[in-house]
Enzyme design. Structure first.
Site, PDB file in Angstrom:
ATOM      1  N   ASP A 255       9.609 -12.753   5.223  1.00 44.46           N
ATOM      2  CA  ASP A 255       9.917 -11.841   4.122  1.00 44.46           C
ATOM      3  C   ASP A 255      11.378 -11.416   4.297  1.00 44.46           C
ATOM      4  OD1 ASP A 255      10.244  -9.693   2.409  1.00 44.46           O
ATOM      5  OD2 ASP A 255       8.497  -8.575   3.121  1.00 44.46           O
TER       6      ASP A 255
ATOM      7  N   TRP B 254       6.081  -3.035   6.044  1.00 44.45           N
ATOM      8  CA  TRP B 254       5.899  -4.204   5.168  1.00 44.45           C
ATOM      9  C   TRP B 254       5.206  -5.332   5.905  1.00 44.45           C
ATOM     10  CZ3 TRP B 254       5.820  -2.609   0.602  1.00 44.45           C
ATOM     11  CH2 TRP B 254       6.742  -1.684   0.107  1.00 44.45           C
TER      12      TRP B 254
ATOM     13  N   LYS C 232      16.034  -5.443  -4.043  1.00 47.48           N
ATOM     14  CA  LYS C 232      16.817  -4.792  -3.001  1.00 47.48           C
ATOM     15  C   LYS C 232      18.252  -5.310  -3.035  1.00 47.48           C
ATOM     16  CE  LYS C 232      12.908  -3.029  -1.839  1.00 47.48           C
ATOM     17  NZ  LYS C 232      11.944  -3.479  -0.875  1.00 47.48           N
TER      18      LYS C 232
HETATM   19  C1  LIG Z   1      10.467  -3.456  -0.807  1.00 45.49           C
HETATM   20  C2  LIG Z   1       9.887  -4.445   0.130  1.00 45.49           C
HETATM   21  C3  LIG Z   1       8.637  -5.048  -0.133  1.00 45.49           C
HETATM   22  C4  LIG Z   1       7.800  -4.704  -1.321  1.00 45.49           C
HETATM   23  O1  LIG Z   1       8.338  -5.189  -2.483  1.00 45.49           O
HETATM   24  P1  LIG Z   1       7.562  -5.120  -3.868  1.00 45.49           P
HETATM   25  O2  LIG Z   1       8.358  -6.038  -4.721  1.00 45.49           O
HETATM   26  O3  LIG Z   1       7.618  -3.687  -4.325  1.00 45.49           O
HETATM   27  O4  LIG Z   1       6.174  -5.565  -3.668  1.00 45.49           O
HETATM   28  C5  LIG Z   1       8.188  -5.993   0.769  1.00 45.49           C
HETATM   29  N1  LIG Z   1       8.913  -6.331   1.849  1.00 45.49           N
HETATM   30  C6  LIG Z   1      10.103  -5.758   2.122  1.00 45.49           C
HETATM   31  C7  LIG Z   1      10.849  -6.172   3.344  1.00 45.49           C
HETATM   32  C8  LIG Z   1      10.621  -4.801   1.272  1.00 45.49           C
HETATM   33  O5  LIG Z   1      11.810  -4.238   1.553  1.00 45.49           O
END
Ligand SMILES: *Cc1c(COP(=O)(O)O)cnc(C)c1O
Length: 360
Positions: free
Chosen positions: A171, A101, A195
């Site tokens: 993030d 990511w 998540k």
């Molecule tokens: C799942 C995830 C993403 C991507 O998320 P989307 O909403 O599908 O774009 C980005 N960063 C992390 C840390 C993730 O776990």
């Protein structure tokens, strides 16, 4: 009705209480005679939903008044472009690449300016967090970027990088609300909610007001400008209303459980059950450097692909689903977010013990 223990990395389990409440309110939300899905985002009822969602998140995370909270769309991935477009004033940013990511965010930033990969753990399949105490931070970097919890590899920052005064952007898609965060350590925190919070389709941005500018990168779409969204209180256009409503319920639920200190305690206890078992097991082993282990995502292997596959198959049959590791890592991964009950992990470990005995 049989609920399974869903160890998916995302979308993932939601609290049963929240799902039940949503079911009860499906046909008639709070006397409106309609579902939140059918409701105008300009209505009084929805205004109340989004405002209390924001307030509850502020309460949970102790978000200072000089930070805006935005409820947006496009998932976490959309932010990979929005961040450089909005925050690159000098056209320079430093990225710490600790997983897929972070790598995607870095690659996207390269399209908009000079993105520097100042540290990475790619040499060992992202199984650790590099030492970030004295990195070559660029003089003119507009921000330093991290992925706080690496969903795929199961590592997490226990200590924040020394950004040498530069703005930190994080993030937190896969560990938001799992423990307290000192928001002031960051210029911006964002998370896709699917998540650890709610249904896919919402991404939340928490951003310090001085970083919200009108003079963003030439060509930035109106929708991707934080200023557009901040000025309109996330209602520039139709927001993902139902998703925001569920997020709001989860925030309330977490407050009721005692807040983020309590969640941290609970999550530490929960993760320890699994890590202790992995450390003692002769068949299974964790894949991550112990000091960098995530509380949320726990990857492990047997070291034998066929055995891994057998385990995943038998676990699924026993009601422990989505334990297959990410396609880039193989093996297994148990994602044990806030909504995974202690009992789910205890039962998984019991099952793993039995599997180990049977396959010794
Ligand atoms: C799942 C995830 C993403 C991507 O998320 P989307 O909403 O599908 O774009 C980005 N960063 C992390 C840390 C993730 O776990």
């Amino acid at each position: 009705m049989a609920r399974v223990y869903n160890f998916s990395a995302g979308p993932s389990m939601l609290p049963v209480e929240v799902l039940k409440e949503a079911a009860e309110e499906m046909l008639d939300y709070n006397g409106t005679g309609m579902s939140v899905m059918e409701m105008s985002h300009r209505s009084k009822a929805f205004e109340e939903i989004i405002q209390s969602a924001e307030q509850d998140l502020r309460d949970l995370m102790n978000i200072p008044d000089n930070y805006k909270v935005l409820f947006l769309q496009g998932g976490a991935s959309q932010q990979f472009s929005a961040i450089p477009m909005n925050l690159m004033k000098n056209g320079v940013a430093d990225y710490i690449v600790t997983g897929q990511w972070a790598k995607k965010a870095y690659e996207e930033a390269c399209r908009y300016g000079k993105a520097n990969k100042i540290a990475t753990s790619e040499d060992k399949t992202f199984s650790y967090i590099p030492d970030c105490s004295d990195l070559p931070i660029s003089e003119d970097a507009d921000y330093v970027y991290i992925c706080h919890n690496n969903t795929i590899y199961g590592t997490t920052f226990k200590e924040l990088p020394n950004t040498k005064g530069k703005t930190l952007v994080a993030d937190m898609s896969s560990d938001i609300l799992s423990q307290p965060v000192n928001v002031e350590d960051y210029g911006m925190i964002y998370f896709g909610v699917q998540k650890n919070v709610g249904p896919a389709g919402v991404v939340v941005v928490i951003i310090r007001e001085d970083l919200i500018r009108d003079d963003v990168m030439e060509g930035t779409p109106t929708m991707l400008k934080y200023k557009t969204q901040a000025d309109a209180d996330s209602l520039y256009n139709t927001p993902p209303a139902y998703g925001i409503y569920i997020c709001g319920k989860v925030f309330k639920h977490l407050k009721k459980l005692g807040g983020l200190e309590k969640m941290k305690e609970y999550n530490e206890k929960k993760a320890k059950i699994l890590y202790d078992f992995l450390d003692a097991s002769k068949l299974f082993k964790g894949t991550v450097v112990a000091k960098d282990r995530s509380l949320m995502n726990v990857p492990f292997v047997t070291g034998d692909k066929d055995m891994d596959a057998k385990f995943v198959k038998e676990a699924t049959e026993a009601g422990f689903v989505n334990l297959k590791g990410h396609r880039s890592v193989g093996g297994m991964r148990a994602s044990i977010y806030n909504a995974m009950p202690m009992e789910g992990v205890e039962k998984l470990v019991e099952f793993m013990k039995k599997f180990e005995e049977e396959n010794a």
